[in-house]
Design a protein around this motif. Structure first.
Motif, short mmCIF file in Angstrom:
data_model
loop_
_atom_site.label_atom_id
_atom_site.label_comp_id
_atom_site.label_asym_id
_atom_site.label_seq_id
_atom_site.Cartn_x
_atom_site.Cartn_y
_atom_site.Cartn_z
N THR A 233 41.34 47.73 49.38
CA THR A 233 40.38 46.65 49.18
C THR A 233 39.71 46.79 47.82
O THR A 233 39.56 45.80 47.08
N ALA A 234 39.31 48.00 47.46
CA ALA A 234 38.71 48.22 46.14
C ALA A 234 39.68 47.83 45.03
O ALA A 234 39.30 47.19 44.04
N TRP A 235 40.93 48.19 45.19
CA TRP A 235 41.98 47.87 44.22
C TRP A 235 42.11 46.36 44.06
O TRP A 235 42.08 45.83 42.94
N PHE A 236 42.20 45.64 45.19
CA PHE A 236 42.37 44.19 45.13
C PHE A 236 41.15 43.51 44.52
O PHE A 236 41.27 42.53 43.76
N LEU A 237 39.96 44.03 44.84
CA LEU A 237 38.73 43.45 44.28
C LEU A 237 38.63 43.71 42.78
O LEU A 237 38.20 42.83 42.01
N LEU A 238 39.02 44.90 42.35
CA LEU A 238 38.99 45.20 40.91
C LEU A 238 39.95 44.29 40.16
O LEU A 238 39.62 43.77 39.08
N GLU A 239 41.14 44.08 40.72
CA GLU A 239 42.09 43.18 40.08
C GLU A 239 41.53 41.77 39.98
O GLU A 239 41.66 41.10 38.94
N GLU A 240 40.88 41.31 41.05
CA GLU A 240 40.32 39.96 41.03
C GLU A 240 39.14 39.88 40.06
O GLU A 240 38.95 38.87 39.37
N GLY A 241 38.35 40.96 39.99
CA GLY A 241 37.24 41.00 39.05
C GLY A 241 37.72 40.93 37.61
O GLY A 241 37.11 40.26 36.77
N ILE A 242 38.84 41.61 37.32
CA ILE A 242 39.42 41.56 35.98
C ILE A 242 39.95 40.15 35.70
O ILE A 242 39.76 39.60 34.62
N TYR A 243 40.63 39.57 36.69
CA TYR A 243 41.20 38.22 36.53
C TYR A 243 40.10 37.21 36.21
O TYR A 243 40.27 36.33 35.36
N ARG A 244 38.95 37.35 36.88
CA ARG A 244 37.86 36.39 36.70
C ARG A 244 36.88 36.80 35.60
O ARG A 244 35.96 36.05 35.29
N ASN A 245 37.07 38.02 35.08
CA ASN A 245 36.10 38.59 34.15
C ASN A 245 34.70 38.57 34.78
O ASN A 245 33.72 38.13 34.18
N ASP A 246 34.65 39.06 36.01
CA ASP A 246 33.44 39.00 36.84
C ASP A 246 32.91 40.43 37.04
O ASP A 246 33.45 41.20 37.85
N ALA A 247 31.88 40.77 36.31
CA ALA A 247 31.33 42.13 36.39
C ALA A 247 30.75 42.42 37.76
O ALA A 247 30.85 43.54 38.27
N ALA A 248 30.16 41.42 38.41
CA ALA A 248 29.55 41.62 39.73
C ALA A 248 30.63 41.95 40.76
O ALA A 248 30.42 42.80 41.64
N LEU A 249 31.75 41.30 40.65
CA LEU A 249 32.84 41.56 41.60
C LEU A 249 33.41 42.96 41.38
O LEU A 249 33.73 43.67 42.34
N LYS A 250 33.50 43.38 40.13
CA LYS A 250 33.99 44.74 39.86
C LYS A 250 32.98 45.78 40.37
O LYS A 250 33.40 46.82 40.90
N ASP A 251 31.71 45.49 40.26
CA ASP A 251 30.70 46.39 40.81
C ASP A 251 30.79 46.45 42.33
O ASP A 251 30.58 47.51 42.93
N PHE A 252 31.06 45.30 42.95
CA PHE A 252 31.23 45.23 44.41
C PHE A 252 32.38 46.15 44.84
O PHE A 252 32.30 46.86 45.83
N ALA A 253 33.46 46.14 44.06
CA ALA A 253 34.60 46.98 44.37
C ALA A 253 34.24 48.47 44.28
O ALA A 253 34.70 49.29 45.07
N LYS A 254 33.39 48.81 43.29
CA LYS A 254 32.99 50.21 43.13
C LYS A 254 32.07 50.68 44.24
O LYS A 254 32.06 51.84 44.61
#
Length: 254
Positions: A233-254
């Protein structure tokens, strides 16, 4: 260098040499460490995962005709033998494709869809991308239609699981790489919203099962944490955060 050697000198050639079924097509997955087959029953999950893996290797490290042929063999085997009359897929089949077992999950379908998408990218044959998208829409129908799939629990326990929420993010994002459709982003957005129900700050954990509205279920099953699913799940969220350039989503993954 170590990981590259393990991949290209050990793992990938091993499955090509011993796993590829050159008689019936597809991949035989019950092998010991020496490549001997200890059961000829075939996992339908493995057909899709193998097709994805060897297609991905072509897309990442350069086209390899042997890899591409192996991937296509797995997809051809799936298309010929692994779909039931209701559109859903089996879980295990015999070596020559007769059905053995079918389960309530849609992971066979999810792995088949990402394999078709990755193979479309590797081969340039967009018919596989269209097939992947069509199958993804069927998956959504299977999941959303009451009574279409047998529930995991009887009515005494009302619950929902994390695994389907997780896998649909990955499935949609893999297909989105090769074909565009609004349903893909729609599914990812729905899954991201649903994931919040499984994240429990009080436990610093992501649970596998919660009530319909995210309620904590204080039983053995309700307390289950699957480390592998947490990592995925963290992996998929990080990928989506990178795709969207969404820092909040990448933090959610962490």
């Amino acid at each position: 260098a170590r990981f590259r050697s393990e991949l290209f000198d050990s793992c990938a050639p091993f499955w090509l040499r011993y796993g590829r079924d050159r008689v019936n097509g597809g991949v035989t997955n019950c092998l010991d460490r020496y490549g001997a087959i200890y059961s000829t029953d075939k996992s339908v999950w493995m057909q899709g995962r193998t097709a994805w893996t060897y297609s991905y290797l072509c897309n990442t490290f350069g086209k390899n005709e042997e890899y591409l042929a192996f991937a296509k063999s797995c997809l051809d085997f799936e298309n010929a033998h692994c779909f039931d009359r209701d559109g859903r897929m089996f879980f295990t089949v015999t070596a020559d494709g007769h059905p053995l077992r079918k389960r309530r999950y849609v992971f066979s379908e999810s792995f088949a869809a990402i394999a078709m998408a990755e193979y479309a990218k590797a081969s340039g044959n967009m018919e596989y991308a269209r097939k992947a998208l069509a199958l993804f829409k069927e998956i959504r129908k299977f999941v959303a239609t009451p009574g279409y799939m047998e529930p995991k629990y009887l009515p005494a326990l009302q619950a929902k699981g994390h695994s389907i929420v997780m896998i649909l993010i990955n499935t949609a994002s893999r297909i989105r790489e090769v074909i565009d459709d609004p349903v893909l982003d729609l599914q990812i957005n729905e899954s991201l919203e649903s994931l919040k129900d499984f994240m429990k700050e009080e436990f610093k954990a992501l649970l596998e099962m919660v009530g319909p509205n995210g309620e904590f279920i204080d039983t053995c099953n309700g307390r289950v944490i699957n480390p592998g699913h947490c990592i995925e799940t963290a992996w998929f969220l990080l990928e989506e955060g990178i795709y969207r350039n969404d820092a909040a989503l990448k933090d959610f993954a962490k």
